[in-house]
Write an enzyme that holds these catalytic residues in place. Structure first.
Site, PDB file in Angstrom:
ATOM      1  N   CYS A  29      -0.209   6.387 -12.359  1.00 21.26           N
ATOM      2  CA  CYS A  29      -0.547   7.292 -11.270  1.00 21.26           C
ATOM      3  C   CYS A  29      -0.924   8.649 -11.829  1.00 21.26           C
ATOM      4  CB  CYS A  29       0.624   7.421 -10.299  1.00 21.26           C
ATOM      5  SG  CYS A  29       0.980   5.849  -9.519  1.00 21.26           S
ATOM      6  N   ILE A  72      -2.119   4.681  -2.598  1.00 21.44           N
ATOM      7  CA  ILE A  72      -1.905   3.441  -3.339  1.00 21.44           C
ATOM      8  C   ILE A  72      -1.759   3.732  -4.820  1.00 21.44           C
ATOM      9  CG2 ILE A  72      -2.854   1.161  -3.874  1.00 21.44           C
ATOM     10  CD1 ILE A  72      -4.723   1.712  -1.342  1.00 21.44           C
ATOM     11  N   CYS A  73      -0.757   3.113  -5.435  1.00 17.77           N
ATOM     12  CA  CYS A  73      -0.583   3.260  -6.885  1.00 17.77           C
ATOM     13  C   CYS A  73      -1.066   1.982  -7.550  1.00 17.77           C
ATOM     14  CB  CYS A  73       0.881   3.522  -7.214  1.00 17.77           C
ATOM     15  SG  CYS A  73       1.168   3.802  -8.953  1.00 17.77           S
ATOM     16  N   LEU A  74      -2.297   2.017  -8.019  1.00 16.80           N
ATOM     17  CA  LEU A  74      -2.870   0.829  -8.649  1.00 16.80           C
ATOM     18  C   LEU A  74      -3.732   1.297  -9.815  1.00 16.80           C
ATOM     19  CD1 LEU A  74      -3.321  -2.248  -8.528  1.00 16.80           C
ATOM     20  CD2 LEU A  74      -5.236  -1.834  -6.994  1.00 16.80           C
TER      21      LEU A  74
END
Lengths: 629, 210
Positions: B3, B101-103
């Site tokens: 992130c 969103i943490c991707l």
């Protein structure tokens, strides 16, 4: 030799004074160790100290031109040993922070393939098979267009995209500051792009290419643990590389000197951690209070704030009251710079402060050390114009006089004075944290701490005394010091050597006994390098500094005896010189008296806040009887 | 999953938004009906899109229909698209407050060879295999690890309440309605979100802001 003012320590018990009530130390007398022997002692000490440091610290100034050169050297060594391309060598070196030793170590230990994998470099041998090149067109996965084969570029990892997409990708990466890690566009590929291919792709984008090249060049400084940019503002463009011990205080060619470890101003003998805490503490205070405490002192008689206008710490108020600048106490007329009757203010006393509660104690401690630090820093500032003036006279005289006179002794003394003031100033910051029973509470018992503090303050006091003496001598009008006969010259030289010796002792105490005894955490200070640190060039105007450590050598005067000096046939044998020195000093002392009396007259009328200062000739010489070491 | 904050700096040779590529991408998504992800246009701009992701089977998100806000930078596809869930999602790697969103592929692992479709499919994969060790929402992640049953229950409840297909449809209807009144779809979605999908309250909010 005098502690003109043992302000470095202040104690209720006056017993210490007897121990340290030594006199000039330069006067004749058999029981007096001459400066020769002092020099020898110091050298021995220096040599043993040096053995603690495996390699002497050296630094290399890197300017814009040099940067390319040193970088190429590192690249060449890696390219020669691994037989790889410049691009690969650079990526490897960046990954290993330009430490070739670690790089080669890892290669020997884990092998070349692991080395490449760690740095995410696709070597030619390990690459995935290239896409078939016979196809006339390539479907670029980035723009989803079909492009003619010549308009596409394939990286070493096997991924191919069209040149337009590569260019845009590189532009985004470079503009976001990732020039040093331009990776392939392939999904989860992450292979580093080849330098030459990047250059070819960016051939038309001069600005981007320049930025890219510059970033690669600067990587040598920024990704390198042993290299730092000079912290000057505006930036001078230079960097400094240190070989060996990273704890030192290099000086850039722009004149800025800094602590290599934290790039703050040089703060030896206080550690980086101490200095960091001290700065935070100082900023907590209001600026006004800072200015007042730093620049003025209330006269003990009339209460008016007095600003100091000379380098000496003995001041006389307009009302005629003499007082000590460090503690602010009245000292009376008999207060001369060689002896202070019953006055000792610098020693921090645990006993007196035990009565006040903890908070008050802390404020008091802080103020105590803050004031003493400020006193030395302002002395340094005030001595700067004197130094500049004298240096100017020296240059002028050396240019004009047909019979070339050697004034290096004076330059050295001035330089020494400038640096020792700073060291003294920071030594109070060191003392504040070292003996505060706060930072090292778990490691040093209170009893040990008290003992340490005593040892430290004794040495600090002796050093301070000598510094005030030298300051006094250099503040004589330039004319008089320029035409100074041998006696005064010897006095200055002796004082300089003495300061050097004391500094070495002080640093030995700090490094070996105080900080060296700590086991938890790492506390390092930049070691004292003696005069050789002040002048990078070594010998100046016939003054040669000993190669190892900080011995001062004055050829022909016999005040120093370097390690190489023993076998020197041109040098007079030691005993006669010793006698001559002693006799010279005595003459100087005898002549100094009328001058000083004259000086008093000047002092009371104008600039002189300084009390009468005079050598005391013929007084029974009591050399330091107690050596704390 | 990372992130890391991404810096956005002006590009020296910034080029105009690549319309050709996004049009091709949209055509490809249109053609593929089986993947479970779709993208809709938001008005005339090709830089602000809405994505829809079907909840993967055998997960608490099954039968869910999740709405994703997509913003494309001028430099897309050389910088990742900005994606965020508009539907509320109870998931360790999705903020329950704002849908962030943490991707990793939406951050430093983005590659220009990826597309909106692959990114939305990655979101779908994320829904079926959360990574609680690298969480966006620490509270949800802790529950996922310590009290999995409660997590599953809550996630399912959220899916039923906030990400129902009909809900997405009605929401979309409301958005279209507001958009027809002259507000941008983006503003309309934001207003509906902050008023718990109350159409009238959202309209008031939009009017007061205008």
């Amino acid at each position: 030799m005098g502690t003109p003012h043992d302000c470095g320590a202040y104690s209720v018990e006056r017993m210490m004074e007897d121990m340290y009530d030594y006199d000039s130390g330069y006067s004749e007398g058999e029981e007096e160790p001459s400066s020769d022997e002092a020099g020898m002692d110091f050298l021995d000490g220096e040599c043993t100290t040096r053995t603690h440091h495996a390699q002497p610290t050296r630094w290399l100034l890197i300017d814009a031109k040099k940067l390319l050169q040193v970088q190429e050297e590192a690249l060449a060594s890696v390219m020669a040993i691994l037989g790889c391309s410049r691009s690969t060598a650079r990526s490897l070196l960046m990954h290993f922070r330009w430490n070739t030793e670690t790089l080669f170590g890892m290669m020997a230990e884990r092998g070349l393939d692991d080395l490449y994998r760690a740095a995410r470099i696709t070597s030619r041998s390990a690459k995935t098979p290239l896409a078939p090149c016979d196809a006339a067109e390539l479907a670029c996965a980035a723009c989803l267009c079909d492009v003619a084969r010549p308009d596409a570029t394939q990286m070493a990892c096997g991924h191919a995209f069209c040149n337009d997409c590569w260019r845009q990708h590189l532009a985004v990466q470079i503009s976001e500051g990732r020039s040093r890690r331009l990776v392939c566009m392939g999904v989860r590929c992450g292979a580093v792009c080849d330098e030459e291919q990047v250059r070819q792709l960016l051939a038309g984008e001069a600005a981007l290419l320049a930025r890219y090249e510059r970033s690669l060049l600067e990587s040598y400084v920024e990704d390198n643990a042993m290299t730092r940019w000079c912290p000057s503002v505006p930036h001078c463009g230079n960097a400094v590389r240190v070989d060996g011990e990273p704890h030192c205080e290099p000086e850039c060619s722009c004149g800025v000197r800094f602590c290599f470890s934290c790039t703050e101003e040089p703060h030896s003998p206080c550690t980086c951690e101490m200095w960091k805490r001290w700065k935070v503490k100082c900023h907590d205070d209001s600026e006004t209070k800072n200015w007042l405490t730093a620049n003025t002192k209330a006269c003990p008689k009339c209460g008016k704030p007095v600003e100091k206008n000379g380098g000496c710490n003995l001041v006389v108020c307009m009302c005629g009251q003499a007082f000590c600048w460090l503690c602010g106490e009245s000292t009376g007329r008999e207060h001369t710079w060689t002896s202070i009757s019953g006055h000792s203010c610098g020693r921090y006393s645990e006993e007196t402060s035990a009565r006040v509660d903890e908070a008050q104690r802390n404020v008091k401690r802080y103020t105590h050390y803050h004031l003493r630090r400020e006193a030395h820093m302002s002395s340094q500032k005030l001595e700067a114009p004197v130094k500049a003036k004298l240096q100017a006279s020296i240059d002028k005289l050396e240019k004009n006089q047909s019979t070339l006179k050697d004034y290096s002794w004076l330059s050295t003394a001035l330089e020494q004075l400038f640096h020792v003031r700073r060291i003294l100033g920071y030594s109070y910051v060191f003392a504040f944290y070292m003996f505060g029973n706060d930072m090292f509470r778990e490691e040093v018992t209170p009893a040990q701490n008290a003992l340490n503090q005593n040892l430290f303050e004794d040495q600090q006091q002796q050093l301070e005394g000598e510094v005030e003496r030298l300051s006094m001598m250099t503040e004589m009008t330039p004319d008089r010091i320029m035409e100074a006969e041998d006696a005064l010259r010897l006095d200055v030289i002796n004082s300089t050597v003495n300061i050097d010796t004391r500094l070495v002792r002080l640093y030995e105490l700090l490094e070996n006994d105080l900080l060296g005894a700590l086991t938890l955490g790492c506390h390092y200070i930049s070691p004292y390098k003696g005069q050789s640190q002040l002048r990078s060039g070594g010998g100046v105007h016939g003054l040669s500094t000993a190669a190892v450590g900080g011995s001062l050598e004055f050829p022909g005067l016999g005040t120093g005896a370097g390690p190489s000096g023993d076998g020197d046939p041109t040098r007079p044998a030691s005993p006669p010189v010793q006698a001559a020195t002693a006799a010279g000093v005595a003459r100087a002392a005898a002549r100094a008296v009328p001058r000083q009396t004259q000086g008093l007259g000047q002092g009371s009328t104008g600039s002189g806040h300084r009390e009468r200062a005079a050598l005391v000739p013929g007084s029974p010489s009591k050399r330091m009887r107690h050596d704390p070491r | 999953m990372h992130c890391a904050a991404r810096q956005t700096a002006p590009v020296a040779c910034a080029e105009m938004f690549d319309l050709g590529r996004i049009q091709k991408e949209l055509r490809e998504i249109e053609r593929d009906k089986t993947s479970g992800v779709t993208v809709q246009l938001n008005g005339s701009s090709l830089q602000r899109l809405t994505g829809f992701v079907e909840g993967p089977r055998d997960t608490p998100y099954e039968n869910g229909y999740f709405v994703v806000d997509i913003q494309l930078d001028d430099q897309y596809p050389f910088v990742p698209p900005k994606m965020r869930f508009i539907s509320k999602v109870y998931h360790p790697n999705v903020s329950s407050a704002n849908g962030a969103i943490c991707l990793d592929i939406l951050k430093d692992q983005w590659s220009p060879a990826l597309t909106l479709k692959t990114a939305l499919l990655s979101l779908q994969a994320l829904l079926s295999s959360p990574e609680p060790d690298d969480p966006q929402d620490a509270v949800v992640a802790r529950q996922y690890l310590t009290d999995h049953a409660t997590f599953v229950r809550t996630a399912r409840m959220w899916t039923e309440n906030f990400a129902h297909r009909s809900q997405a449809a009605t929401e979309d209807e409301k958005v279209t309605k507001l958009a027809d009144m002259g507000f941008s779809r983006v503003d309309a979605i934001a207003a509906l979100q902050s008023t718990a999908n109350d159409e009238n309250a959202a309209l008031e909010l939009l009017l007061s802001a205008a």
